[in-house]
Design a protein around this motif. Structure first.
Motif, PDB file in Angstrom:
ATOM      1  N   LYS A  15      40.514  34.017  41.393  1.00  0.00           N
ATOM      2  CA  LYS A  15      41.291  33.645  42.578  1.00  0.00           C
ATOM      3  C   LYS A  15      42.747  34.101  42.422  1.00  0.00           C
ATOM      4  O   LYS A  15      43.222  34.296  41.294  1.00  0.00           O
ATOM      5  CB  LYS A  15      41.231  32.148  42.841  1.00  0.00           C
ATOM      6  CG  LYS A  15      41.984  31.285  41.861  1.00  0.00           C
ATOM      7  CD  LYS A  15      42.031  29.855  42.345  1.00  0.00           C
ATOM      8  CE  LYS A  15      40.660  29.255  42.460  1.00  0.00           C
ATOM      9  NZ  LYS A  15      40.537  28.141  43.350  1.00  0.00           N
TER      10      LYS A  15
ATOM     11  N   GLN B 183      38.288  33.728  48.743  1.00  0.00           N
ATOM     12  CA  GLN B 183      37.202  34.721  48.808  1.00  0.00           C
ATOM     13  C   GLN B 183      35.963  34.169  49.530  1.00  0.00           C
ATOM     14  O   GLN B 183      34.845  34.632  49.311  1.00  0.00           O
ATOM     15  CB  GLN B 183      36.790  35.228  47.417  1.00  0.00           C
ATOM     16  CG  GLN B 183      37.894  35.787  46.563  1.00  0.00           C
ATOM     17  CD  GLN B 183      38.818  34.721  46.027  1.00  0.00           C
ATOM     18  OE1 GLN B 183      40.010  34.718  46.322  1.00  0.00           O
ATOM     19  NE2 GLN B 183      38.294  33.803  45.247  1.00  0.00           N
TER      20      GLN B 183
ATOM     21  N   PRO C   4      41.118  41.696  49.713  1.00  0.00           N
ATOM     22  CA  PRO C   4      41.385  41.273  48.332  1.00  0.00           C
ATOM     23  C   PRO C   4      42.241  42.270  47.569  1.00  0.00           C
ATOM     24  O   PRO C   4      42.221  43.472  47.854  1.00  0.00           O
ATOM     25  CB  PRO C   4      39.995  41.153  47.709  1.00  0.00           C
ATOM     26  CG  PRO C   4      39.066  41.849  48.622  1.00  0.00           C
ATOM     27  CD  PRO C   4      39.696  41.911  49.968  1.00  0.00           C
TER      28      PRO C   4
ATOM     29  N   ALA D 168      43.726  37.327  48.603  1.00  0.00           N
ATOM     30  CA  ALA D 168      42.401  36.971  48.083  1.00  0.00           C
ATOM     31  C   ALA D 168      42.194  37.784  46.821  1.00  0.00           C
ATOM     32  O   ALA D 168      42.874  38.797  46.598  1.00  0.00           O
ATOM     33  CB  ALA D 168      41.319  37.287  49.113  1.00  0.00           C
TER      34      ALA D 168
ATOM     35  N   VAL E 141      35.571  37.966  43.701  1.00  0.00           N
ATOM     36  CA  VAL E 141      34.559  36.905  43.724  1.00  0.00           C
ATOM     37  C   VAL E 141      34.185  36.617  42.277  1.00  0.00           C
ATOM     38  O   VAL E 141      34.565  37.349  41.362  1.00  0.00           O
ATOM     39  CB  VAL E 141      33.338  37.269  44.599  1.00  0.00           C
ATOM     40  CG1 VAL E 141      33.777  37.479  46.045  1.00  0.00           C
ATOM     41  CG2 VAL E 141      32.585  38.467  44.065  1.00  0.00           C
TER      42      VAL E 141
ATOM     43  N   GLN F 260      28.727  38.931  43.535  1.00  0.00           N
ATOM     44  CA  GLN F 260      29.043  40.011  44.476  1.00  0.00           C
ATOM     45  C   GLN F 260      27.740  40.615  45.029  1.00  0.00           C
ATOM     46  O   GLN F 260      27.605  40.858  46.226  1.00  0.00           O
ATOM     47  CB  GLN F 260      29.870  41.083  43.764  1.00  0.00           C
ATOM     48  CG  GLN F 260      30.279  42.235  44.669  1.00  0.00           C
ATOM     49  CD  GLN F 260      30.703  43.457  43.864  1.00  0.00           C
ATOM     50  OE1 GLN F 260      30.101  43.772  42.835  1.00  0.00           O
ATOM     51  NE2 GLN F 260      31.751  44.123  44.313  1.00  0.00           N
TER      52      GLN F 260
ATOM     53  N   PHE G 159      34.786  42.734  44.015  1.00  0.00           N
ATOM     54  CA  PHE G 159      35.552  42.405  45.223  1.00  0.00           C
ATOM     55  C   PHE G 159      34.693  42.704  46.452  1.00  0.00           C
ATOM     56  O   PHE G 159      33.916  43.661  46.453  1.00  0.00           O
ATOM     57  CB  PHE G 159      36.827  43.250  45.301  1.00  0.00           C
ATOM     58  CG  PHE G 159      37.800  43.007  44.174  1.00  0.00           C
ATOM     59  CD1 PHE G 159      38.830  42.082  44.309  1.00  0.00           C
ATOM     60  CD2 PHE G 159      37.693  43.710  42.975  1.00  0.00           C
ATOM     61  CE1 PHE G 159      39.739  41.860  43.275  1.00  0.00           C
ATOM     62  CE2 PHE G 159      38.594  43.486  41.933  1.00  0.00           C
ATOM     63  CZ  PHE G 159      39.613  42.562  42.084  1.00  0.00           C
TER      64      PHE G 159
ATOM     65  N   GLY H 188      30.736  33.455  50.324  1.00  0.00           N
ATOM     66  CA  GLY H 188      31.547  34.662  50.193  1.00  0.00           C
ATOM     67  C   GLY H 188      32.258  34.909  51.509  1.00  0.00           C
ATOM     68  O   GLY H 188      32.088  34.144  52.477  1.00  0.00           O
ATOM     69  N   PRO H 189      33.056  35.994  51.593  1.00  0.00           N
ATOM     70  CA  PRO H 189      33.910  36.219  52.770  1.00  0.00           C
ATOM     71  C   PRO H 189      33.140  36.822  53.950  1.00  0.00           C
ATOM     72  O   PRO H 189      33.428  37.936  54.377  1.00  0.00           O
ATOM     73  CB  PRO H 189      34.973  37.178  52.238  1.00  0.00           C
ATOM     74  CG  PRO H 189      34.254  37.964  51.181  1.00  0.00           C
ATOM     75  CD  PRO H 189      33.267  37.022  50.557  1.00  0.00           C
TER      76      PRO H 189
END
Ligand code: NAD
Length: 494
Positions: free
Chosen positions: A108, A295, A328, A338, A341, A347, A379, A401-402
């Motif tokens: 993070k 994230q 990110p 961001a 992850v 990921q 990422f 996740g994002p």
């Protein structure tokens, strides 16, 4: 500054890598270790003791002995308060080291680790420390011939099993109320992010928490976690993690000593936007922050955006623009919005969920790919899908996740129906200019935490947790003390 330059001095923080049992850092009995990895670079950080049943047994024995001889439970509550408040101060003083360790271990942004994770951890420890000498018993309204005292007592040995998305905060939300009530604790941090828990153990000892009262057993879920869940001498488990593993803890309890279990599990928050919202830009910013902060590794992430058809397209356009601000970056860059992850494995899971969404026919608006691959880190670009079917995998599975799924609705009744159409019940949000209508919707949401015209508001004074398959029991607030204590009735004939 280049990524290499930023990460160069980072060898500096000295990690604790052994388990903390009975006041001492000790290797696992088996001598085995697992590798903690920096997800922003893919490089190993440390080799951590991999505890199994034998180590958990030692930790539980130490915790039991400490509980029974009352070295902690028997202290004056004001003394427990003094020590816990000191513990919180030591956490604040170790801010840079703890923040750096958290960021290196789970990816993070360093600015969030400092201003959110360390602060909220210290705040939780101080809050429950302050509460320690403010818990009163009761006298029951029985007849004149009797005195019936209702005492609140600690349970004994509490196991805390925690996830990796907010490693310190999730742990503190459990161990702090448990310690405040006088219990002994055995903490099993997630194997992805064990390093800050071990640093907290050293600070707890420095603050004066007696040996054996606070133990940390890093290890794999199926080994150390299962051993704690099944242990016949653990009185309660406070668990935060996935719904799948939450089920295991119910079984562990049934198969062992019926220890009590409190579960904070997954979520699939519906973020409802009515047609009358006055400021679409503000909603778009909040929606983007609601899914892309940390994230997207948030149990309350606003992962399903439910928008009235009349404003949906305009809102999606603005969220797509806002998403770019959450691209990110190197987590050690203080400006990074961001970071990485938690792992390459995670990921892959996120990218697989994105592929599933594409296969289902949802429309990819932005993102959808890995980014910063040249760094060796894990990422994922902020991702928005439109045209998501309420019953599809994208709308139903927790991705963690994002990834935002947008669903259109026609009127608030339908919005409530779609929002509640999930096995989860952790968070929900509604945005509308009509506060009365919004509050009526808020009451109809099946969720433990509801946001009206805001998102992710947070304070240690408010209960947090879910309904349905998001679990039961509440972290935070004075209500959390109830999970780690029991009522005893003492009758006296007058
Ligand atoms: P996880 O369930 O995989 O792991 C959580 C903890 O359980 C870890 O310490 C892990 O080692 C342990 N564990 C794993 N398998 C086990 C087993 N078989 N037996 C015993 N212990 C086992 O969850 P995670 O991936 O670390 O975290 C993500 C999940 O946590 C998401 O589902 C998220 O929604 C949830 N979460 C919920 C909240 C909340 O307050 N409701 C907060 C944060 C995260």
């Amino acid at each position: 500054m280049t990524v290499a330059a930023r990460h160069a001095p980072v060898a500096a923080p000295i990690f604790r890598t052994d388990a903390f049992i009975n006041g001492r850092f000790v290797p696992a009995q088996s001598g085995r270790r697992f590798v903690a990895v920096n997800p922003a670079t893919g490089q190993p950080l440390a080799e951590v003791a991999s505890c199994d049943g034998k180590d958990v047994d030692l930790a539980v024995q130490a915790a039991r002995t400490a509980f029974e001889d009352r070295r902690w439970a028997g202290l004056k509550p004001s003394e427990r308060k003094r020590i816990l408040v000191k513990f919180a101060e030591l956490v604040r003083a170790a801010r840079e080291d703890l923040a750096l360790t958290e960021t290196l271990n789970m990816g993070k942004p360093i600015s969030d680790a400092r201003s959110i994770d360390v602060r909220a951890t210290a705040d939780a420890i101080a809050y429950y420390g302050e509460a320690a000498d403010k818990v009163y018993g009761e006298i029951a309204p029985t007849s004149d011939d009797n005195l019936a005292l209702i005492m609140r007592e600690p349970l004994g040995v509490v196991g805390c099993v925690t996830p990796w998305n907010f490693p310190m905060i999730m742990a503190a939300w459990k161990f702090a109320p448990a310690l405040a009530m006088g219990n002994s604790v055995v903490l099993k941090p997630a194997e992805e992010s064990p390093l800050t828990a071990l640093k907290l153990a050293a600070l707890a000892q420095e603050a004066g928490i007696p040996d054996g009262v606070f133990n940390v057993v890093p290890g794999l879920g199926e080994e150390a976690g299962a051993a704690l869940g099944l242990h016949p001498d653990v009185d309660a488990i406070g668990f935060t993690g996935s719904t799948e593993v939450g089920r295991y803890f119910m079984r562990y309890s049934a198969d062992s000593n019926l220890k009590r279990v409190a579960l904070e599990l997954g979520g699939k928050t519906g973020f409802v936007v009515a047609h009358d919202v006055p400021d679409l830009d503000a909603v778009a910013e909040a929606a983007a922050a609601g899914i892309f902060f940390n994230q997207g590794e948030m149990c309350t992430a606003g992962s399903r955006l439910l928008a009235d058809w009349r404003i949906k397209d305009e809102l999606v356009e603005r969220i797509a623009a806002a998403a770019q601000k959450w691209m990110p970056d190197d987590p050690l860059n203080p400006e990074a919005p961001a970071g990485a992850v938690v792992s390459a494995v995670h990921q892959k899971r996120i990218l697989a969920a994105i592929d599933e969404g594409l296969a289902e026919g949802a429309r990819l608006v932005v993102g959808g790919t890995a980014v910063r691959e040249e760094t060796g880190g894990a990422f994922v670009a902020p991702t928005v899908f439109d045209g998501v079917e309420p019953h599809s995998a994208l709308a139903q599975k927790e991705i963690f996740g994002p990834v935002l799924s947008v669903i259109g609705f026609d009127g608030l009744d339908q919005a409530v129906e779609i929002a509640n159409n999930t096995v989860y019940g952790l968070g929900a949000a509604v945005w509308s200019a009509d506060l009365g209508a919004a509050h009526k919707v808020a009451r109809r949401f099946k969720a433990g935490v509801v946001y009206v015209n805001c998102f992710d508001a947070d304070d240690i004074t408010t209960p947090f947790g879910g309904v349905k398959q998001s679990g039961f029991g509440r972290d935070k607030s004075l209500h959390a003390l109830e999970k780690y204590s029991d009522l005893k009735t003492i009758w006296t004939r007058l």
